[in-house]
Design a protein around this motif. Structure first.
Motif, PDB file in Angstrom:
ATOM      1  N   ALA A  35      -8.304  -1.732   0.549  1.00 14.17           N
ATOM      2  CA  ALA A  35      -9.282  -2.041   1.590  1.00 14.17           C
ATOM      3  C   ALA A  35      -8.595  -2.057   2.954  1.00 14.17           C
ATOM      4  N   GLN A  36      -9.252  -1.466   3.933  1.00 17.10           N
ATOM      5  CA  GLN A  36      -8.679  -1.434   5.278  1.00 17.10           C
ATOM      6  C   GLN A  36      -8.905  -2.775   5.964  1.00 17.10           C
ATOM      7  N   LYS A  37      -7.845  -3.349   6.517  1.00 19.15           N
ATOM      8  CA  LYS A  37      -7.903  -4.642   7.185  1.00 19.15           C
ATOM      9  C   LYS A  37      -7.264  -4.528   8.563  1.00 19.15           C
ATOM     10  N   PRO A  38      -7.566  -5.475   9.461  1.00 21.52           N
ATOM     11  CA  PRO A  38      -6.902  -5.443  10.767  1.00 21.52           C
ATOM     12  C   PRO A  38      -5.390  -5.511  10.592  1.00 21.52           C
ATOM     13  N   TYR A  39      -4.680  -4.667  11.313  1.00 20.12           N
ATOM     14  CA  TYR A  39      -3.226  -4.590  11.138  1.00 20.12           C
ATOM     15  C   TYR A  39      -2.610  -4.013  12.402  1.00 20.12           C
ATOM     16  N   VAL A  40      -1.487  -4.578  12.796  1.00 22.01           N
ATOM     17  CA  VAL A  40      -0.736  -4.059  13.935  1.00 22.01           C
ATOM     18  C   VAL A  40       0.505  -3.358  13.393  1.00 22.01           C
ATOM     19  N   PHE A  41       0.548  -2.046  13.558  1.00 22.12           N
ATOM     20  CA  PHE A  41       1.659  -1.261  13.018  1.00 22.12           C
ATOM     21  C   PHE A  41       2.832  -1.267  13.988  1.00 22.12           C
ATOM     22  N   ARG A  42       4.010  -1.496  13.440  1.00 26.14           N
ATOM     23  CA  ARG A  42       5.234  -1.382  14.222  1.00 26.14           C
ATOM     24  C   ARG A  42       5.715   0.069  14.128  1.00 26.14           C
ATOM     25  N   LYS A  43       6.000   0.663  15.270  1.00 30.72           N
ATOM     26  CA  LYS A  43       6.232   2.113  15.335  1.00 30.72           C
ATOM     27  C   LYS A  43       7.350   2.575  14.409  1.00 30.72           C
ATOM     28  N   LYS A  71       5.838  -6.557   3.756  1.00 28.67           N
ATOM     29  CA  LYS A  71       6.291  -5.326   3.091  1.00 28.67           C
ATOM     30  C   LYS A  71       5.141  -4.639   2.351  1.00 28.67           C
ATOM     31  N   THR A  72       4.435  -5.418   1.547  1.00 35.53           N
ATOM     32  CA  THR A  72       3.339  -4.858   0.750  1.00 35.53           C
ATOM     33  C   THR A  72       2.195  -4.400   1.634  1.00 35.53           C
ATOM     34  N   SER A  73       1.809  -5.246   2.589  1.00 38.41           N
ATOM     35  CA  SER A  73       0.669  -4.897   3.430  1.00 38.41           C
ATOM     36  C   SER A  73       0.948  -3.681   4.303  1.00 38.41           C
ATOM     37  N   LEU A  74       2.199  -3.459   4.666  1.00 36.07           N
ATOM     38  CA  LEU A  74       2.546  -2.266   5.445  1.00 36.07           C
ATOM     39  C   LEU A  74       2.166  -1.008   4.680  1.00 36.07           C
ATOM     40  N   LEU A  75       2.623  -0.910   3.442  1.00 37.20           N
ATOM     41  CA  LEU A  75       2.321   0.276   2.639  1.00 37.20           C
ATOM     42  C   LEU A  75       0.836   0.375   2.359  1.00 37.20           C
ATOM     43  N   GLU A  76       0.207  -0.743   2.015  1.00 30.19           N
ATOM     44  CA  GLU A  76      -1.209  -0.718   1.658  1.00 30.19           C
ATOM     45  C   GLU A  76      -2.085  -0.302   2.839  1.00 30.19           C
ATOM     46  N   GLN A  77      -1.772  -0.787   4.028  1.00 35.45           N
ATOM     47  CA  GLN A  77      -2.625  -0.464   5.176  1.00 35.45           C
ATOM     48  C   GLN A  77      -2.399   0.956   5.691  1.00 35.45           C
ATOM     49  N   ARG A 200      18.495   6.552  -5.552  1.00 37.82           N
ATOM     50  CA  ARG A 200      17.341   7.452  -5.478  1.00 37.82           C
ATOM     51  C   ARG A 200      16.289   6.959  -4.480  1.00 37.82           C
ATOM     52  N   PHE A 201      16.586   5.894  -3.743  1.00 37.91           N
ATOM     53  CA  PHE A 201      15.619   5.310  -2.815  1.00 37.91           C
ATOM     54  C   PHE A 201      16.109   5.367  -1.378  1.00 37.91           C
ATOM     55  N   ARG A 202      15.149   5.510  -0.476  1.00 35.22           N
ATOM     56  CA  ARG A 202      15.410   5.298   0.943  1.00 35.22           C
ATOM     57  C   ARG A 202      15.184   3.810   1.211  1.00 35.22           C
ATOM     58  N   LEU A 203      16.164   3.134   1.728  1.00 36.35           N
ATOM     59  CA  LEU A 203      16.065   1.701   1.983  1.00 36.35           C
ATOM     60  C   LEU A 203      15.522   1.457   3.380  1.00 36.35           C
ATOM     61  N   MET A 204      14.505   0.617   3.463  1.00 34.30           N
ATOM     62  CA  MET A 204      13.873   0.309   4.753  1.00 34.30           C
ATOM     63  C   MET A 204      13.753  -1.207   4.897  1.00 34.30           C
ATOM     64  N   GLU A 205      14.336  -1.758   5.952  1.00 35.68           N
ATOM     65  CA  GLU A 205      14.301  -3.193   6.199  1.00 35.68           C
ATOM     66  C   GLU A 205      13.019  -3.556   6.954  1.00 35.68           C
ATOM     67  N   VAL A 206      12.317  -4.565   6.443  1.00 38.99           N
ATOM     68  CA  VAL A 206      11.094  -5.037   7.090  1.00 38.99           C
ATOM     69  C   VAL A 206      11.283  -6.509   7.440  1.00 38.99           C
ATOM     70  N   SER A 263       0.771 -13.589  10.227  1.00 36.15           N
ATOM     71  CA  SER A 263       0.456 -12.245  10.685  1.00 36.15           C
ATOM     72  C   SER A 263       0.156 -11.254   9.590  1.00 36.15           C
ATOM     73  N   GLN A 264       1.040 -11.116   8.607  1.00 33.28           N
ATOM     74  CA  GLN A 264       0.865 -10.068   7.610  1.00 33.28           C
ATOM     75  C   GLN A 264       0.860 -10.696   6.233  1.00 33.28           C
ATOM     76  N   THR A 265       0.285 -10.036   5.265  1.00 33.05           N
ATOM     77  CA  THR A 265       0.237 -10.533   3.896  1.00 33.05           C
ATOM     78  C   THR A 265       1.239  -9.789   3.064  1.00 33.05           C
ATOM     79  N   ASP A 266       2.084 -10.542   2.372  1.00 33.33           N
ATOM     80  CA  ASP A 266       3.115  -9.955   1.521  1.00 33.33           C
ATOM     81  C   ASP A 266       2.968 -10.530   0.122  1.00 33.33           C
ATOM     82  N   SER A 267       3.117  -9.695  -0.881  1.00 31.79           N
ATOM     83  CA  SER A 267       2.985 -10.202  -2.230  1.00 31.79           C
ATOM     84  C   SER A 267       4.155 -11.085  -2.598  1.00 31.79           C
TER      85      SER A 267
END
Length: 267
Positions: A35-43, A71-77, A200-206, A263-267
């Motif tokens: 579901a699409q929710k209000p979210y502020v994306f960091r570039k 972390k979770t909400s970033l991918l989901e949104q 085998r993963f690209r590591l991304m710090e959130v 601000s953001q929802t994380d599992s």
């Protein structure tokens, strides 16, 4: 089946009008699309996620960061705005590879029918398999994902099926550690992961969002809230986060961050 989305219009950031990203054509009630929710994306975060979704090139994406950082909400949104299906699984010590593949189940008439699990569905449909808390899973089980991350066919031992991954299939993981174990003592049950798997993963710090991003989000979600109240909430939240994270000499003095989810929802 696919269409181009304007990055500026779709994600509400400043970007040239010529910059577009490929996603799925909206298809009515798709229960797999978040579901699409209000979210502020960091570039920076958005750039890396879109680059991965656009061309995985045999990699998975590992989002690492403290609890409540989004972390979770970033991918989901991101997926919600691109109408990209997501199959979410929460990792734990008893999760096995077979749980992701599927199982035989009893159906009407007493017959046994194979039911695809989240990994098999994502591979077939070209969706994202999102494994939350992946660093809580037994590393020996995760080794079974090595070949599918690289884009090789998925074999279902129980049925003998060999499934060629859909070109849009992606594997994304989240964890409070970067797979090397918990050095802070804040996250019980975190396991050191196999290096061949992590490779085998690209590591991304959130990390936690900046105050101005949280102010914008709160203004969108609760426009009637006075600005002074929003500022006070964010100030308190960041103070709690600072105590929770601690410093270079170890973990913080708090074991929970109730206000870290302002601000953001994380599992």
């Amino acid at each position: 089946m696919y269409q181009q989305y304007s990055i500026a219009d779709t994600f509400g950031i400043q970007a040239p009008s010529s910059m577009k990203v490929e996603g799925f054509v909206p298809a009515g009630q798709n229960t797999y699309v978040p579901a699409q929710k209000p979210y502020v994306f960091r570039k920076d975060h958005l750039r890396d996620v879109l680059a991965f979704l656009g061309a995985a090139n045999g990699d998975g994406l590992y989002l690492s960061g403290p609890t409540g950082s989004g972390k979770t909400s970033l991918l989901e949104q991101v997926a919600a705005r691109l109408h990209w299906g997501v199959h979410s699984v929460t990792g734990h010590g008893r999760l096995e590879l077979n749980d992701l593949l599927g199982q035989y189940m009893l159906v009407d008439g007493g017959a046994m029918k194979w039911i695809d699990g989240p990994l098999t569905l994502a591979v077939r449909l070209g969706h994202v398999l999102l494994i939350n808390e992946i660093d809580a899973i037994d590393p020996a089980e995760l080794i079974g994902l090595n070949e599918i991350v690289e884009g090789k066919p998925l074999t279902i031992p129980q049925t003998g099926d060999v499934i060629t991954p859909h070109p849009k299939f992606r594997l994304v993981a989240t964890g409070n550690s970067a797979g090397s174990g918990d050095q802070s003592g804040l996250y019980q049950g975190v396991l050191r992961q196999n290096l061949a798997f992590l490779d085998r993963f690209r590591l991304m710090e959130v990390g936690y969002p900046e105050p101005e991003d949280e102010m914008k989000l709160l203004a969108d979600v609760v426009p009637t809230m006075p600005e002074t109240v929003r500022e006070s909430m964010i100030k308190v939240a960041n103070q709690i986060r600072k105590v929770f994270i601690g410093g270079a000499d170890g973990g913080g003095m708090l074991s929970v961050t109730d206000l870290a989810r302002v601000s953001q929802t994380d599992s």
